[in-house]
Design a protein around this motif. Structure first.
Motif, short mmCIF file in Angstrom:
data_model
loop_
_atom_site.label_atom_id
_atom_site.label_comp_id
_atom_site.label_asym_id
_atom_site.label_seq_id
_atom_site.Cartn_x
_atom_site.Cartn_y
_atom_site.Cartn_z
N ILE A 169 54.76 10.84 82.01
CA ILE A 169 54.90 10.84 83.47
C ILE A 169 54.19 12.07 84.01
CG2 ILE A 169 56.51 10.78 85.41
CD1 ILE A 169 58.60 9.63 83.38
N GLY A 216 53.29 14.32 87.27
CA GLY A 216 53.45 14.68 88.68
C GLY A 216 52.15 15.36 89.11
N GLY A 217 52.27 16.53 89.69
CA GLY A 217 51.07 17.25 90.12
C GLY A 217 50.37 17.98 88.99
N LEU A 218 50.95 17.95 87.80
CA LEU A 218 50.41 18.64 86.61
C LEU A 218 50.27 20.15 86.84
CD1 LEU A 218 47.69 16.18 85.20
CD2 LEU A 218 49.96 16.65 84.28
N THR A 219 51.06 20.70 87.75
CA THR A 219 50.95 22.14 88.01
C THR A 219 51.73 22.96 86.99
OG1 THR A 219 52.86 22.21 89.51
CG2 THR A 219 50.73 21.74 90.51
N ASN A 220 52.47 22.27 86.12
CA ASN A 220 53.23 22.97 85.09
C ASN A 220 53.03 22.31 83.73
OD1 ASN A 220 56.65 23.97 84.51
ND2 ASN A 220 54.86 25.26 84.75
N THR A 221 51.95 21.53 83.63
CA THR A 221 51.75 20.73 82.41
C THR A 221 50.35 20.92 81.86
OG1 THR A 221 53.32 19.07 83.18
CG2 THR A 221 51.77 18.35 81.51
N PRO A 226 53.81 25.02 93.94
CA PRO A 226 53.00 23.79 94.01
C PRO A 226 53.66 22.64 93.25
CG PRO A 226 51.94 25.44 92.59
CD PRO A 226 53.24 26.03 93.04
N THR A 248 55.01 18.39 92.76
CA THR A 248 55.75 17.33 93.44
C THR A 248 57.26 17.58 93.38
OG1 THR A 248 55.99 16.04 91.40
CG2 THR A 248 53.99 15.64 92.72
N ALA A 299 59.57 19.00 90.37
CA ALA A 299 60.48 20.11 90.68
C ALA A 299 61.90 19.79 90.21
CB ALA A 299 60.47 20.40 92.18
N LYS A 309 62.71 17.60 87.76
CA LYS A 309 62.71 17.52 86.29
C LYS A 309 62.81 18.93 85.68
CE LYS A 309 61.86 15.84 82.17
NZ LYS A 309 62.80 15.06 81.42
N ALA A 317 62.92 23.48 89.32
CA ALA A 317 62.07 24.57 89.84
C ALA A 317 62.88 25.49 90.73
CB ALA A 317 60.91 23.97 90.63
N GLY A 318 62.49 26.74 90.74
CA GLY A 318 63.21 27.68 91.59
C GLY A 318 62.47 28.98 91.75
N ILE A 355 62.00 9.57 87.47
CA ILE A 355 62.63 9.92 88.75
C ILE A 355 61.84 9.23 89.85
CG2 ILE A 355 63.18 11.80 90.33
CD1 ILE A 355 62.88 13.65 87.71
N ARG A 411 53.61 35.42 97.73
CA ARG A 411 52.89 34.86 96.58
C ARG A 411 51.39 35.17 96.68
NH1 ARG A 411 55.55 30.81 93.53
NH2 ARG A 411 57.67 30.50 94.26
#
Ligand SMILES: Cc1cc2nc3c(=O)[nH]c(=O)nc-3n(C[C@H](O)[C@H](O)[C@H](O)COP(=O)(O)OP(=O)(O)OC[C@H]3O[C@@H](n4cnc5c(N)ncnc54)[C@H](O)[C@@H]3O)c2cc1C
Length: 298
Positions: free
Chosen positions: A60, A62-67, A124, A126, A130, A132, A135-136, A181, A208
């Motif tokens: 799955i 999402g935005g791939l911002t953490n993958t 950044p 989705t 976030a 899954k 995120a925080g 999700i 940031r």
């Protein structure tokens, strides 16, 4: 290449050998064998059905911002959530389809005089991603405001889940294994005046920007903090800021970020990250856990 594959009564477009760099914010990663871009719940279900019928591993995206998708690519079916959009607000609850950007959800909440998401401004990706990863930032996590989610289980049933004590931990959720999700609902606080929220949102984003988070492509924090310690501080103490490998660089401004230059490969990113991990272990005897998700075979 796109092929129309007829599955039961539904039709979904299945792209083959799709280049992940087209989706990745760091422009890294190999190809995925099959990928779909559903825009409805039915299409999500048909995609999952296709993976089951053909015995394909499901990924799955999402935005791939953490993958980090490795250069060998993904041998299976990926579902990209980029076309699953839509936000609704009812009283103090905001609901969004999983592919909505977190930033758009925050903006909509503020427009509707709902407070509670400001601290997450500037993250950044989705809302699905976030949730899954729980995120925080700035002492606020998705779990603090989570109300419910509609998820699709591997047996294709749809389930609504609500917040519970064991659903989240630090940068992780404990959702049923391999669940998709579909939508997320957050319970916020109604306020009379949204001007302070607008200001706070801008301030968090500015913070940031000031530390250079958006200057170069990255996946955010590579490692989870080994609470109560900070992964960034440990990496910094090892003198690793600026260490580079084939265009992947330990950020000078935030040691827990690895930035990527043009044409860097995912495997170079991972080689550098593993080196950082090794050095921290050698110096402090602490094994850092990855915060980024790594997909594919090395
Ligand atoms: C500059 C920068 C700053 C960042 N700052 C922060 C920060 O302060 N705090 C923080 O927590 N993170 C931060 N991140 C990391 C990242 O943005 C978040 O983790 C974000 O929530 C990931 O969302 P995504 O859509 O990109 O998820 P992805 O990377 O696409 O996916 C993450 C995981 O969620 C799964 N997933 C995604 N969508 C679904 C779905 N619909 N159903 C089931 N599983 C799904 C994926 O399979 C994967 O396992 C930062 C990243 C960057 C680049």
């Amino acid at each position: 290449m796109v092929s129309n594959v007829s599955i039961l009564e539904e039709k979904i477009n299945i792209h083959t050998n799709y280049d992940i760099t087209l989706l990745s914010p760091i422009k890294c990663g190999g190809k995925v064998k099959y990928i779909t871009f559903p825009s409805t719940l039915d299409e999500v279900i048909e995609s999952i059905k296709f993976s089951k019928q053909n015995d394909l591993k499901l990924f799955i995206l999402g935005g791939l911002t953490n993958t980090l998708v490795l250069d060998s690519g993904l041998d299976g079916l990926a579902i990209s959530t980029k076309n699953l959009k839509g936000i609704t607000v009812k009283d103090d609850v905001i609901s969004a389809k999983c592919g909505e950007s977190l930033s758009h959800v925050i903006q909509s909440a503020i427009n509707n005089n709902l407070s509670g998401l400001e601290q997450l401004s500037g993250i950044p990706g989705t809302i699905g991603g976030a949730l899954k990863g729980n995120a925080g930032s700035y002492n606020k996590a998705i779990s603090d405001i989570f109300y419910s989610a509609e998820i699709v289980l591997p047996d294709l049933s749809i389930k609504k889940i609500y917040n519970s004590d064991d659903l989240f931990s630090y940068r992780a959720s404990n959702l049923p294994k391999d669940s998709f999700i579909y939508s997320v609902s957050l319970r916020l606080n109604k306020v009379d005046d949204n001007k302070p929220l607008i200001k706070q949102r801008e301030e968090y984003i500015l913070k940031r920007k000031e530390v250079g988070q958006y200057d170069k492509p990255s996946l955010g924090c590579v490692f989870k903090n080994p609470t109560p310690l900070s992964a960034g501080l440990l990496i910094d103490k090892c003198g690793l800021k600026g260490l580079s490998y084939n265009g992947a660089v330990v950020s000078e401004s935030h040691a827990n970020f690895i930035t990527v230059e043009k044409n860097t490969t995912a495997n170079s990113y991972l080689t550098l990250a593993n080196k950082v991990r090794e050095e921290v272990f050698k110096r402090f005897g602490i094994t850092l856990d990855y915060e980024i998700n790594i997909m594919g075979q090395n």
